[in-house]
Design a protein around this motif. Structure first.
Motif, mmCIF file in Angstrom:
data_model
loop_
_atom_site.group_PDB
_atom_site.id
_atom_site.type_symbol
_atom_site.label_atom_id
_atom_site.label_comp_id
_atom_site.label_asym_id
_atom_site.label_seq_id
_atom_site.Cartn_x
_atom_site.Cartn_y
_atom_site.Cartn_z
ATOM 1 N N UNK A 94 0.825 -1.219 0.000
ATOM 2 C CA UNK A 94 0.000 0.000 0.000
ATOM 3 C C UNK A 94 0.852 1.259 0.000
ATOM 4 N N UNK A 95 2.135 1.109 0.322
ATOM 5 C CA UNK A 95 3.065 2.235 0.389
ATOM 6 C C UNK A 95 4.335 1.871 -0.366
ATOM 7 N N UNK A 96 4.318 1.921 -1.694
ATOM 8 C CA UNK A 96 5.473 1.471 -2.486
ATOM 9 C C UNK A 96 6.771 2.212 -2.153
ATOM 10 N N UNK A 97 6.662 3.439 -1.667
ATOM 11 C CA UNK A 97 7.877 4.190 -1.321
ATOM 12 C C UNK A 97 8.644 3.544 -0.179
ATOM 13 N N UNK A 98 7.998 2.705 0.616
ATOM 14 C CA UNK A 98 8.687 2.059 1.739
ATOM 15 C C UNK A 98 9.708 1.024 1.274
ATOM 16 N N UNK A 99 9.575 0.571 0.046
ATOM 17 C CA UNK A 99 10.524 -0.421 -0.456
ATOM 18 C C UNK A 99 11.944 0.139 -0.462
ATOM 19 N N UNK A 100 12.115 1.399 -0.819
ATOM 20 C CA UNK A 100 13.462 1.987 -0.838
ATOM 21 C C UNK A 100 14.011 2.118 0.583
ATOM 22 N N UNK A 101 13.137 2.338 1.564
ATOM 23 C CA UNK A 101 13.599 2.388 2.955
ATOM 24 C C UNK A 101 14.068 1.010 3.408
ATOM 25 N N UNK A 102 13.297 -0.008 3.037
ATOM 26 C CA UNK A 102 13.671 -1.387 3.353
ATOM 27 C C UNK A 102 15.023 -1.722 2.731
ATOM 28 N N UNK A 103 15.159 -1.437 1.438
ATOM 29 C CA UNK A 103 16.407 -1.743 0.736
ATOM 30 C C UNK A 103 17.569 -0.919 1.302
ATOM 31 N N UNK A 104 17.290 0.305 1.697
ATOM 32 C CA UNK A 104 18.334 1.147 2.290
ATOM 33 C C UNK A 104 18.835 0.584 3.615
ATOM 34 N N UNK A 105 17.919 0.107 4.447
ATOM 35 C CA UNK A 105 18.319 -0.491 5.719
ATOM 36 C C UNK A 105 19.189 -1.716 5.521
ATOM 37 N N UNK A 106 18.795 -2.570 4.591
ATOM 38 C CA UNK A 106 19.567 -3.772 4.273
ATOM 39 C C UNK A 106 20.943 -3.373 3.748
ATOM 40 N N UNK A 107 20.975 -2.397 2.852
ATOM 41 C CA UNK A 107 22.232 -1.968 2.233
ATOM 42 C C UNK A 107 23.203 -1.408 3.265
ATOM 43 N N UNK A 108 22.712 -0.565 4.156
ATOM 44 C CA UNK A 108 23.601 -0.014 5.191
ATOM 45 C C UNK A 108 24.185 -1.128 6.052
ATOM 46 N N UNK A 109 23.368 -2.119 6.373
ATOM 47 C CA UNK A 109 23.867 -3.255 7.160
ATOM 48 C C UNK A 109 24.949 -4.004 6.381
ATOM 49 N N UNK A 110 24.718 -4.201 5.087
ATOM 50 C CA UNK A 110 25.684 -4.928 4.258
ATOM 51 C C UNK A 110 26.977 -4.141 4.060
ATOM 52 N N UNK A 111 26.881 -2.833 3.973
ATOM 53 C CA UNK A 111 28.098 -2.021 3.829
ATOM 54 C C UNK A 111 28.894 -1.995 5.125
ATOM 55 N N UNK A 112 28.187 -1.981 6.241
ATOM 56 C CA UNK A 112 28.852 -1.976 7.547
ATOM 57 C C UNK A 112 29.521 -3.314 7.820
ATOM 58 N N UNK A 113 28.850 -4.406 7.398
ATOM 59 C CA UNK A 113 29.378 -5.743 7.619
ATOM 60 C C UNK A 113 29.162 -6.567 6.354
ATOM 61 N N UNK A 114 30.184 -6.721 5.539
ATOM 62 C CA UNK A 114 30.037 -7.472 4.286
ATOM 63 C C UNK A 114 29.594 -8.926 4.468
ATOM 64 N N UNK A 115 29.688 -9.449 5.668
ATOM 65 C CA UNK A 115 29.263 -10.827 5.947
ATOM 66 C C UNK A 115 27.796 -10.893 6.382
ATOM 67 N N UNK A 116 27.043 -9.817 6.196
ATOM 68 C CA UNK A 116 25.635 -9.786 6.584
ATOM 69 C C UNK A 116 24.868 -10.902 5.875
ATOM 70 N N UNK A 117 24.132 -11.686 6.646
ATOM 71 C CA UNK A 117 23.320 -12.768 6.072
ATOM 72 C C UNK A 117 21.999 -12.201 5.562
#
Length: 165
Positions: A94-117
């Motif tokens: 219902x809120x397609x703009x939230x997808x970029x927030x979701x992806x951003x959170x995942x990305x920041x975690x992956x950049x901080x720790x490349x071993x992020x599962x």
């Protein structure tokens, strides 16, 4: 009196700069090889931070340019991989703009720790959406988001994710 006026002016200018960022120049950032992606991580982080701070009713032009750069970076990144599963699509239904927030959170975690599962990335994405909605960013709550907010408020995001899968 002059000090008060000067101080007030400085605060106003600082707040205006924070809320009215210009991301149009990011359209010119070259992303052809891994080095380009590594060299533009700070710009990506700025975009993600902006998208997580400005409401859906914020500056639409800046928001669109920030989203475009983030998406371009994420689609082509040779070293950050996201999985857009059922939880992400339910959150953004219902809120397609939230997808970029979701992806951003995942990305920041992956950049901080490349071993992020995938589980850790998913949790980071869900947590980012929770925090964004909690901050009152003009998001219309549907049933899924209401349940997310209830679980987040209770400190039970991991259990909510398990139930949603």
């Amino acid at each position: 009196m002059k000090k008060i006026i000067l101080f007030s002016t400085l605060i106003f200018v600082s707040l205006s700069t924070i809320s009215a960022q210009d991301f149009t120049a990011m359209a010119n950032i070259k992303l052809d090889k891994e080095e380009d992606y590594r060299n533009s991580e700070e710009e990506l982080k700025q975009c993600i931070k902006y998208l997580n701070e400005v409401g859906l009713d914020g500056n639409e032009i800046s928001r669109q340019y920030a989203k475009m750069f983030a998406m371009r970076w994420l689609i082509g990144s040779p070293y950050v991989t996201l999985e857009i599963g059922p939880i992400a699509t339910k959150l953004a239904k219902k809120n397609p703009d939230l997808l970029i927030n979701y992806m951003g959170g995942w990305t920041l975690a992956a950049l901080e720790n490349p071993e992020t599962t995938a589980e850790e990335g998913n949790l980071a994405g869900v947590r980012t959406v929770y925090e964004y909605v909690k901050a009152g960013n003009a998001v219309k709550l549907d049933g899924t988001l209401k349940k997310l907010m209830k679980a987040g408020d209770a400190g039970e995001l991991e259990a909510w994710i398990e139930k949603m899968q």
